[in-house]
Design a protein around this motif. Sequence first.
Motif, short mmCIF file in Angstrom:
data_model
loop_
_atom_site.label_atom_id
_atom_site.label_comp_id
_atom_site.label_asym_id
_atom_site.label_seq_id
_atom_site.Cartn_x
_atom_site.Cartn_y
_atom_site.Cartn_z
N MET A 1 26.23 25.20 -14.07
CA MET A 1 25.75 26.57 -14.28
C MET A 1 25.65 26.85 -15.76
SD MET A 1 27.96 28.52 -11.44
CE MET A 1 29.49 27.72 -11.91
N ILE A 2 24.48 26.94 -16.24
CA ILE A 2 24.26 27.10 -17.68
C ILE A 2 23.52 28.41 -17.90
CG2 ILE A 2 23.33 26.01 -19.72
CD1 ILE A 2 24.83 23.90 -18.52
N VAL A 110 27.17 7.28 -25.37
CA VAL A 110 26.69 8.27 -24.39
C VAL A 110 27.87 8.60 -23.50
CG1 VAL A 110 25.07 8.74 -22.56
CG2 VAL A 110 24.40 7.32 -24.47
N ASP A 113 26.15 12.19 -18.95
CA ASP A 113 24.73 12.13 -18.62
C ASP A 113 24.05 13.36 -19.19
OD1 ASP A 113 25.01 10.65 -15.32
OD2 ASP A 113 24.56 9.76 -17.27
N PRO A 114 22.84 13.21 -19.69
CA PRO A 114 22.15 14.41 -20.20
C PRO A 114 21.82 15.36 -19.06
CG PRO A 114 20.72 12.49 -20.26
CD PRO A 114 22.05 11.99 -19.86
N ALA A 115 21.67 16.62 -19.40
CA ALA A 115 21.37 17.63 -18.39
C ALA A 115 19.88 17.92 -18.31
CB ALA A 115 22.12 18.92 -18.69
N ILE A 116 19.17 17.62 -19.38
CA ILE A 116 17.75 17.94 -19.40
C ILE A 116 17.05 16.92 -20.31
CG2 ILE A 116 18.08 19.62 -21.25
CD1 ILE A 116 15.81 21.23 -20.09
N THR A 117 15.84 16.56 -19.93
CA THR A 117 15.06 15.61 -20.74
C THR A 117 13.83 16.34 -21.24
OG1 THR A 117 15.79 13.77 -19.38
CG2 THR A 117 13.85 13.42 -20.73
N LYS A 119 10.36 15.74 -23.61
CA LYS A 119 9.57 14.74 -24.31
C LYS A 119 8.85 15.40 -25.47
CE LYS A 119 8.53 13.63 -20.13
NZ LYS A 119 7.76 13.30 -18.94
N ASP A 133 11.35 17.65 -15.67
CA ASP A 133 12.45 17.33 -14.76
C ASP A 133 12.25 17.86 -13.37
OD1 ASP A 133 14.91 17.75 -17.36
OD2 ASP A 133 13.95 15.94 -16.61
N ARG A 177 18.50 15.20 -23.74
CA ARG A 177 17.92 13.90 -24.10
C ARG A 177 16.51 14.22 -24.56
NH1 ARG A 177 17.27 11.14 -19.15
NH2 ARG A 177 18.66 9.38 -19.42
N ILE A 179 13.02 12.55 -25.77
CA ILE A 179 12.28 11.28 -25.82
C ILE A 179 11.13 11.51 -26.79
CG2 ILE A 179 10.91 9.67 -24.49
CD1 ILE A 179 13.38 9.48 -23.13
N ASN A 206 11.53 6.53 -27.83
CA ASN A 206 12.82 6.57 -28.50
C ASN A 206 13.62 7.74 -27.99
OD1 ASN A 206 12.73 4.32 -30.13
ND2 ASN A 206 11.62 5.37 -31.74
N GLN A 207 14.88 7.48 -27.69
CA GLN A 207 15.72 8.52 -27.10
C GLN A 207 16.75 8.98 -28.10
OE1 GLN A 207 17.81 7.98 -23.16
NE2 GLN A 207 19.46 7.52 -24.57
N VAL B 6 21.44 28.22 -13.38
CA VAL B 6 20.53 27.10 -13.08
C VAL B 6 21.35 25.84 -13.04
CG1 VAL B 6 18.18 26.51 -13.64
CG2 VAL B 6 19.41 28.08 -15.10
N LEU B 8 21.10 22.06 -13.94
CA LEU B 8 20.21 21.15 -14.67
C LEU B 8 20.47 19.72 -14.26
CD1 LEU B 8 20.38 22.67 -18.24
CD2 LEU B 8 18.62 22.97 -16.54
N THR B 10 18.71 15.66 -14.52
CA THR B 10 17.61 14.84 -15.03
C THR B 10 17.97 13.38 -14.81
OG1 THR B 10 16.21 14.49 -16.96
CG2 THR B 10 18.54 14.69 -17.35
N THR B 20 18.51 2.93 -28.02
CA THR B 20 17.57 4.01 -28.28
C THR B 20 16.23 3.78 -27.59
OG1 THR B 20 18.57 4.22 -30.44
CG2 THR B 20 16.45 5.23 -30.18
N SER B 56 10.66 12.32 -15.35
CA SER B 56 11.42 12.89 -16.46
C SER B 56 11.25 12.09 -17.73
CB SER B 56 12.91 12.89 -16.14
OG SER B 56 13.22 13.89 -15.23
#
Lengths: 233, 79
Positions: A1-2, A110, A113-117, A119, A133, A177, A179, A206-207, B6, B8, B10, B20, B56
């Motif tokens: 919950m963000i 890392v 895990d990332p919550a959102i990607t 680009k 996403d 994250r 990209i 590239n991340q 929300v 989230l 991914t 990378t 994603s």
Amino acid sequence: MIVLEWLFLTIAPCDAAEPWQLGSQDAATPMMQGITDLHHDIFFFLILILVFVSRILVRALWHFHYQKNPIPQRIVHGTTIEILRTIFPSIIPMFIAIPSFALLYSMDEVVVDPAITIKAIGHQWYRTYEYSDYNSSDEQSLTFDSYTIPEDDLEFGQSRLLEVDNRVVVPAKTHLRIIVTPADVPHSWAVPSSGVKCDAVPGRLNQISISVQREGVYYGQCSEICGTNHAFT
Amino acid sequence: MAEIEVELKTAPADFRFPTTNQTRHCFTRYVEFHKCLAAKGEESGACEKFAKYYRSLCPGDWVERWNEQRETGTFPGPL
């Protein structure tokens, strides 16, 4: 919950370069804070060495002036000082290397895990941001272009060559994250206050992982020459 | 501003691609999705997970190009 929040500021905030600025911009991510702290660590040893070497140099020039002292050489050997001046300067780089490697390896780790990607796609001469996403099919759900506002269209208080028409909005205190890739030629996506500079290489994704710790508006510019409008003037 | 709750989600960090360069990660997810479709069939929802992951990670242009290549039979991956 963000909780998602974003601020629109109409005056230039402190996360862009100030005129005659010498130091870094204020840190917005733990990575940038780490970089700034490392800089302070190294700067301390740098000043020590600078003062010490300058003092020796000035003393040598002063006391061994050719008119006052025509024979330049006084001492030939000195085992103790030779040992000390070898060991001591090899310890100082160790004090510099330890925090440096600690930061370098922690940047790559890392943990979560990332919550959102998001680009960030570089074009000549604008950026496209994709948030995919929540696509239910291959058509993009949220994509927009971000052009730098030309100087003639700026409003009072806006920063030249930094403001864009559509800003990329990210949630704060969330592991992102990003990209970075280009659509044509090499570019580089840089946001100094977040400690980010990531080259956009054609054919490569590239991340980078960041977590912006405070709300605000952060500015950056393309950092790889990408054609005639790279400087957007 | 009302508080919006929300969740989230991914594509997770994949230990096969720790560095990378995530080009191979995006490509692998795309190929996995289509292999899954070939194995399990279009209608089963088991492959949706891979679809979300590649959407994603991969730029829309790349996905479009690969879809076209699959249609013409020139896709360079092990489908």
